[in-house]
Design a protein around this motif. Structure first.
Motif, PDB file in Angstrom:
ATOM      1  N   GLU A 106      -3.567  -8.928  16.789  1.00 22.10           N
ATOM      2  CA  GLU A 106      -3.579 -10.035  15.513  1.00 22.10           C
ATOM      3  C   GLU A 106      -4.474 -11.146  15.455  1.00 22.10           C
ATOM      4  O   GLU A 106      -4.391 -11.402  14.828  1.00 22.10           O
ATOM      5  CB  GLU A 106      -2.174 -10.318  15.693  1.00 22.10           C
ATOM      6  N   ILE A 132      -1.247   2.540  11.351  1.00 18.86           N
ATOM      7  CA  ILE A 132      -1.606   2.248  10.114  1.00 18.86           C
ATOM      8  C   ILE A 132      -1.937   0.106  11.225  1.00 18.86           C
ATOM      9  O   ILE A 132      -1.911   0.577  12.577  1.00 18.86           O
ATOM     10  CB  ILE A 132      -0.109   1.053   9.751  1.00 18.86           C
ATOM     11  N   LEU A 162       3.642  -4.854   9.796  1.00 20.94           N
ATOM     12  CA  LEU A 162       3.722  -4.145   8.663  1.00 20.94           C
ATOM     13  C   LEU A 162       5.177  -3.207   8.729  1.00 20.94           C
ATOM     14  O   LEU A 162       5.604  -2.517   9.038  1.00 20.94           O
ATOM     15  CB  LEU A 162       2.678  -2.865   9.668  1.00 20.94           C
ATOM     16  N   TYR A 182      -4.559   3.031   6.372  1.00 15.33           N
ATOM     17  CA  TYR A 182      -3.330   4.421   7.071  1.00 15.33           C
ATOM     18  C   TYR A 182      -3.778   4.965   8.421  1.00 15.33           C
ATOM     19  O   TYR A 182      -5.491   5.470   7.785  1.00 15.33           O
ATOM     20  CB  TYR A 182      -2.521   4.847   6.294  1.00 15.33           C
ATOM     21  N   SER A 185       0.708  -1.420  -0.093  1.00 15.88           N
ATOM     22  CA  SER A 185      -0.177  -0.208   0.017  1.00 15.88           C
ATOM     23  C   SER A 185       0.688   1.015   0.118  1.00 15.88           C
ATOM     24  O   SER A 185       1.794   1.706   1.003  1.00 15.88           O
ATOM     25  CB  SER A 185      -1.161   0.326   1.253  1.00 15.88           C
ATOM     26  N   MET A 188       2.180   4.988   0.323  1.00 18.59           N
ATOM     27  CA  MET A 188       2.227   5.787   1.483  1.00 18.59           C
ATOM     28  C   MET A 188       2.362   7.311   1.071  1.00 18.59           C
ATOM     29  O   MET A 188       3.228   6.709   0.404  1.00 18.59           O
ATOM     30  CB  MET A 188       3.620   5.076   2.738  1.00 18.59           C
ATOM     31  N   ILE A 204      -3.704  -3.096   4.731  1.00 16.93           N
ATOM     32  CA  ILE A 204      -3.043  -2.127   5.287  1.00 16.93           C
ATOM     33  C   ILE A 204      -4.319  -0.851   4.755  1.00 16.93           C
ATOM     34  O   ILE A 204      -4.617  -0.240   3.751  1.00 16.93           O
ATOM     35  CB  ILE A 204      -1.916  -1.820   4.317  1.00 16.93           C
ATOM     36  N   ASN A 255       2.361  -6.486   4.795  1.00 15.50           N
ATOM     37  CA  ASN A 255       1.813  -6.673   5.791  1.00 15.50           C
ATOM     38  C   ASN A 255       2.475  -7.670   5.621  1.00 15.50           C
ATOM     39  O   ASN A 255       2.077  -9.052   4.730  1.00 15.50           O
ATOM     40  CB  ASN A 255       0.769  -7.082   6.196  1.00 15.50           C
ATOM     41  N   VAL A 273       4.125   0.145   2.741  1.00 13.46           N
ATOM     42  CA  VAL A 273       3.684  -0.693   3.134  1.00 13.46           C
ATOM     43  C   VAL A 273       3.575  -1.701   2.962  1.00 13.46           C
ATOM     44  O   VAL A 273       2.298  -1.999   2.620  1.00 13.46           O
ATOM     45  CB  VAL A 273       3.285   0.129   5.074  1.00 13.46           C
ATOM     46  N   LEU A 304       3.514   3.826  13.542  1.00 20.28           N
ATOM     47  CA  LEU A 304       4.788   3.334  12.854  1.00 20.28           C
ATOM     48  C   LEU A 304       5.646   2.769  13.048  1.00 20.28           C
ATOM     49  O   LEU A 304       6.369   3.388  13.684  1.00 20.28           O
ATOM     50  CB  LEU A 304       4.769   4.956  12.142  1.00 20.28           C
ATOM     51  N   LYS A 333      -1.760   0.567  14.825  1.00 24.20           N
ATOM     52  CA  LYS A 333       0.020   0.231  15.263  1.00 24.20           C
ATOM     53  C   LYS A 333       0.424   1.424  14.888  1.00 24.20           C
ATOM     54  O   LYS A 333       0.033   2.146  13.986  1.00 24.20           O
ATOM     55  CB  LYS A 333       0.038  -1.057  15.020  1.00 24.20           C
ATOM     56  N   LEU A 360      -4.211  -3.100  10.797  1.00 22.84           N
ATOM     57  CA  LEU A 360      -4.148  -4.413   9.278  1.00 22.84           C
ATOM     58  C   LEU A 360      -5.914  -4.703   9.091  1.00 22.84           C
ATOM     59  O   LEU A 360      -6.763  -4.632  10.599  1.00 22.84           O
ATOM     60  CB  LEU A 360      -3.661  -5.625   9.949  1.00 22.84           C
ATOM     61  N   PHE A 383       0.383  10.577   9.925  1.00 20.93           N
ATOM     62  CA  PHE A 383      -0.545   9.322  10.071  1.00 20.93           C
ATOM     63  C   PHE A 383      -0.649   8.909  11.202  1.00 20.93           C
ATOM     64  O   PHE A 383       1.070   9.229  12.085  1.00 20.93           O
ATOM     65  CB  PHE A 383      -0.003   8.020   9.562  1.00 20.93           C
TER      66      PHE A 383
END
Lengths: 171, 546
Positions: free
Chosen positions: B169, B516, A67, B526, A48, A50, B524, A62, A60, B503, B501, B518, B513
């Protein structure tokens, strides 16, 4: 060569300090980084992008729940891309995840990375060519010769991706 | 008893047990080195706390005993008596009895003051050795060979953070499973997965709750602070605290504690008028300061209201123009609420020191930045001559937030609901171009629009406006600094709880931002920092104007 001679040579090689590398192709040239800096190699997941980051930061991704910032080293080194990440959306690329002390970062390569063991005597850190390359590129640690005779550029990956370096470029 | 009270009681018991264990081992050590002043001071302090804490919980038997023992150690500390000989056995007996009372703290019928024992302890100070010999022969009936362990453990915040992260997670994996289950169309699998879903939810909730504390721990400090400031200012202040049992993340509370004190100081010193001035305006001599905490929709609102002179928006505008912080034109375009927001501009605060609303702005930019940094918001509401309110909206938790998800180009983005004012689907004719700026005409208001696609991905603002030639345009209206901004998104998605989470290096420099997250699809997303977007937008705007 007799069996004895081969054994003797092997022993000599064994006694010498040897290093293990992960090799990959960037801009058509063979490069390698020390294996202890490599956390893992994965098929590149969706990246993705940024916003508002230098263009060599692809974004970034996964990678197994982590990340990670993905960097395009070809762009970072101003190399002519053989197949860039964007043009090859359908082709598989691989991400080499580097684990440095303070950050984890990934960079993409197009061909499956390999491993390679080089001994001290197989690494050239002083030749003219290396010196010349070093002036242009401070990240080169030396040049190694693979079994097939290919020259391999050994990168000091922690220098390549040092924070201050990235910050300098992003400014 | 509410759950919270039960929890507090459990914590109290754990602490009491712990200090008892410390006293007990301290005395054993003291017997080995009777002259150790540090040990004596420690035991004295622990007994003193024990006395105060148990008295507060109305546990008189323990409190009285602790008091008697405290006196003994006070005397030992002051070298009036020594810890030796026969009196040690009385002290040991006293400590044993304390342990007995603490172990049986939930049995009211056992919580009785042992007058005989107290008398003997008191006798130590009077140096009356005669009775002691008798006691020495007695076997203490309170000691038991059973070792008592506390029912609670203390845990570091770092561990809780790690747990919360893992739960995040777990939830991502869980959401993925749910999708598989739907595709598989197998009732047994769906059943099992919905079970896992429920469990994962509860784990997350428990861990989040474990981090929560009530705001009372902060509020309890205010009466003293207000009293001190009011006294030095020669003012009379009636402090009203409401909602002290509102719960909030411990980290958020510690971040805002300085901010709160700053706002209180401002209100008492600058907001509330002097007694004479109040009398002149027909106000009560005593000023009112009301601090109120409430929780609503996943956030905590803390407001500080004073019934002082209020803040005059036009005076602020004038000052901001004088100081060349904004242009005359810009000042005219700001409504009253937006003008109050100028107080948060850095540079304004210093300038306002000598004006009639003196000091109301001092350090407010810093206050604002602190609240921005945790993703909260601060608004000012004021009625001239009547009152001023500083209203803080804070996240209950720093890592899990309710957010609105949307797409810009191919990527997912989110804004925390905390910053959200509303969502609006605009028609073409509601959007206007004004010298390169986009403006939304919305319920009698004109809201500046930021076309995120260009804002994020292109050097020039609003270049690809051609993309906006669509029938319906989704706009996310956010709040920042008393001002509304409309963010044009490409596709509205949904509202959802997200686990943020931070950066990681080397991307942690990015201001745009706050982190991030998930998504369940593994993609992902932002999390946009509304404060940064507004600041970048304002900076750009002002360079155009000057």
């Amino acid at each position: 060569m007799s069996v004895k001679e081969v054994a003797a040579k092997a022993k000599k090689v064994k006694e010498e300090q040897s290093y293990q590398f992960v090799t990959f192709v960037l801009g058509g040239e063979h490069h390698a980084v020390k294996i202890e800096h490599v956390k893992e190699v994965a098929v590149t997941p969706k990246v993705s992008k940024m916003p508002r980051t230098p263009s060599f930061i692809k974004g970034v991704a996964n990678v197994r729940g982590e990340l990670i910032a993905i960097v395009d080293l070809e762009e970072r080194f101003n190399m002519k891309p053989v197949l860039s990440l964007n043009s090859g959306l359908n082709s598989k690329t691989y991400t080499i995840v580097i684990d440095a002390d303070t950050y984890t970062i990934g960079f993409t390569v197009n061909e499956v990375p390999n491993t390679l063991i080089l001994t001290d005597s197989q690494i050239d850190r002083s030749a003219d060519v290396v010196e010349k390359a070093k002036i242009r590129n401070r990240f080169i640690d030396g040049v190694g010769k693979a079994v097939g005779g290919d020259l391999i550029i050994l990168l000091d990956i922690l220098k390549v991706l040092s924070e201050s370096e990235i910050r300098q470029i992003s400014k | 008893m509410t759950n919270r009270e039960k929890e507090l009681r459990a914590i109290f018991l754990a602490e009491t047990q712990q200090s008892y264990d410390q006293i007990s081992s301290g005395i054993v050590n003291l017997e080995k080195s009777p002259g150790n002043e540090e040990l004596i001071a420690d035991i004295f302090r622990l007994l003193h706390n024990m006395k105060a804490n148990t008295a507060a919980m109305k546990l008189d038997a323990i409190s009285t005993l602790a008091h008697a023992l405290e006196n003994v150690f006070s005397a030992i500390r002051d070298k009036e008596i020594t810890f030796q000989g026969n009196n040690t056995s009385v002290i040991f007996r006293g400590i044993d009895h304390m342990g007995y009372l603490i172990t049986n703290i939930n049995e009211p019928k056992l919580q009785e003051v042992d007058a005989d024992l107290i008398n003997q302890i008191n006798a130590i100070i009077q140096n009356e050795p005669t009775e002691l010999i008798k006691i020495e022969e007695e076997k203490s009936e309170f000691t038991s060979s059973k070792i008592h362990f506390s029912d609670t453990v203390s845990i570091s915040l770092k561990r809780l953070d790690d747990l919360l992260n893992l739960v995040g997670e777990l939830n991502t994996g869980r959401d993925l499973l749910v999708q598989f289950a739907e595709a598989a169309n197998n009732p047994q699998v769906s059943n099992n997965i919905s079970n896992i879903f429920r469990i994962a939810d509860r784990i997350q909730e428990s861990i989040m709750t474990a981090r929560l504390v009530t705001v009372s721990s902060l509020f309890n400090k205010f009466p003293r602070i207000v009293r001190d400031i009011a006294t030095s200012e020669g003012k009379k202040i009636n402090l009203v605290l409401e909602g002290a049992d509102t719960t909030i993340d411990r980290n958020v509370l510690s971040v805002i504690s300085d901010v709160m004190i700053h706002l209180i100081r401002n209100a008492v010193i600058h907001g509330i008028e002097s007694t004479e001035e109040r009398a002149k305006h027909g106000k009560k001599e005593e000023g009112l300061l009301r601090i109120k905490a409430t929780s609503e929709k996943g956030q905590v609102i803390i407001s500080t209201t004073d019934d002082g002179r209020g803040i005059d928006p036009s005076a602020i505008k004038k000052k901001a123009v004088d100081k060349k912080l904004i242009t005359q034109q810009k000042a005219k375009s700001l409504n009253d609420d937006e003008a109050l927001g100028l107080l948060f501009m850095s540079g304004f605060s210093m300038a306002s020191k000598i004006t009639e609303f003196a000091g109301r702005g001092v350090g407010l930019d810093i206050v604002k930045n602190v609240i921005d940094s945790i993703g909260g918001d601060l608004k000012i509401l004021s009625e001239v001559g009547k009152k001023t309110t500083f209203k803080m909206s804070l996240p209950i938790s720093l890592s899990v937030k309710a957010a609105l998800l949307f797409k810009v180009d191919q990527d997912h983005f989110a804004v925390p609901l905390l910053n959200l004012f509303s969502v609006h689907t605009a028609k073409q004719q509601e959007i206007h171009h004004l010298s390169g700026e986009l403006i939304l005409d919305y319920r009698e208001e004109r809201i500046p629009l930021i076309y995120l696609h260009d804002f994020l991905f292109s050097e020039e603002p609003n270049v690809n406006m051609i993309n906006l030639r669509r029938e319906a345009i989704d706009i996310v209206i956010v709040w920042y600094n008393n001002r509304k901004y409309g963010l044009i998104v490409d596709q509205m998605y949904r509202q959802q709880e997200i686990m943020i989470k931070p950066l990681q290096k080397p991307l942690d420099d990015s201001e745009l931002f706050s982190g991030i997250t998930l998504l369940s699809s593994g993609e992902i997303c932002y999390v946009l920092d509304v404060a940064s977007i507004a600041k970048i937008y304002e900076q750009r705007e002002s360079t155009v104007q000057f």
